[in-house]
Design a protein around this motif. Structure first.
Motif, mmCIF file in Angstrom:
data_model
loop_
_atom_site.group_PDB
_atom_site.id
_atom_site.type_symbol
_atom_site.label_atom_id
_atom_site.label_comp_id
_atom_site.label_asym_id
_atom_site.label_seq_id
_atom_site.Cartn_x
_atom_site.Cartn_y
_atom_site.Cartn_z
ATOM 1 N N VAL A 9 20.959 65.913 56.580
ATOM 2 C CA VAL A 9 21.108 66.336 57.295
ATOM 3 C C VAL A 9 21.533 68.082 57.674
ATOM 4 C CG1 VAL A 9 21.987 66.178 59.810
ATOM 5 C CG2 VAL A 9 20.968 64.577 59.026
ATOM 6 N N THR A 10 22.383 68.094 56.484
ATOM 7 C CA THR A 10 23.710 69.245 57.141
ATOM 8 C C THR A 10 23.319 70.349 56.144
ATOM 9 O OG1 THR A 10 24.556 68.175 55.391
ATOM 10 C CG2 THR A 10 25.780 68.033 57.379
ATOM 11 N N LEU A 14 22.816 73.471 62.420
ATOM 12 C CA LEU A 14 22.690 73.536 64.339
ATOM 13 C C LEU A 14 21.874 74.700 64.702
ATOM 14 C CD1 LEU A 14 26.425 72.884 64.724
ATOM 15 C CD2 LEU A 14 24.641 71.119 65.237
ATOM 16 N N ARG A 31 16.721 70.942 64.079
ATOM 17 C CA ARG A 31 18.070 70.402 63.858
ATOM 18 C C ARG A 31 18.627 70.837 65.674
ATOM 19 N NH1 ARG A 31 23.788 70.487 60.373
ATOM 20 N NH2 ARG A 31 24.650 69.070 61.323
ATOM 21 N N GLU A 34 22.797 69.679 69.399
ATOM 22 C CA GLU A 34 23.387 68.640 69.793
ATOM 23 C C GLU A 34 23.566 67.521 68.959
ATOM 24 O OE1 GLU A 34 21.358 69.793 72.022
ATOM 25 O OE2 GLU A 34 23.400 70.309 73.161
ATOM 26 N N ASP A 35 22.718 68.439 67.206
ATOM 27 C CA ASP A 35 23.000 67.420 66.099
ATOM 28 C C ASP A 35 21.824 66.160 66.038
ATOM 29 O OD1 ASP A 35 23.794 67.352 63.587
ATOM 30 O OD2 ASP A 35 24.733 65.865 63.570
ATOM 31 N N GLU A 36 21.001 66.298 66.885
ATOM 32 C CA GLU A 36 19.621 66.022 66.805
ATOM 33 C C GLU A 36 18.263 66.418 65.827
ATOM 34 O OE1 GLU A 36 18.533 64.659 71.988
ATOM 35 O OE2 GLU A 36 18.934 66.441 70.807
ATOM 36 N N VAL A 37 17.946 66.160 65.640
ATOM 37 C CA VAL A 37 16.779 66.312 64.383
ATOM 38 C C VAL A 37 15.557 66.249 64.760
ATOM 39 C CG1 VAL A 37 16.118 65.996 61.750
ATOM 40 C CG2 VAL A 37 18.725 65.974 62.832
#
Length: 110
Positions: A9-10, A14, A31, A34-37
């Protein structure tokens, strides 16, 4: 469903995106703040603009060429624009992004 690991994810900033090359063509992975992918087609249907270079805001992306806005949940163009991009199922496990690849099998190579 058949899931494949496409990265951490990182690896995706963002409010940004990364391009993932698959056998079916390039997929943009977004991404949100809100950190949604989300995963979607990289090409805008209007002029084939690279959506991975667009602006991510909320759960939408704006095409960098002509400002078309797409909902990353449905792929539908927003506002007065008409069109749609393909969206693909993703999930997060232990900080890794998994892409559901059987959805890509119905897509022709880019």
């Amino acid at each position: 469903m058949n899931w494949t690991d496409i990265g951490a994810v990182t690896d995706v900033p963002l409010r940004g995106a990364r391009l993932v090359k698959t056998q079916a063509g390039c997929i943009a992975v977004f991404r949100t703040a809100e950190d949604e992918v989300f995963a979607a087609s990289n090409a805008c249907p209007h002029k084939q603009g690279p959506l991975s270079e667009g602006i991510v805001h909320g759960q939408k992306v704006t095409c960098p060429l002509h400002n078309w806005v797409f909902d990353l949940n449905t792929g539908e163009a927003q506002g007065a624009d008409e069109g749609r991009i393909a969206v693909y199922p993703v999930r997060i496990e232990a900080g890794r992004i998994l892409l559901e690849i059987s959805a890509l099998q119905n897509r022709s190579a880019a």
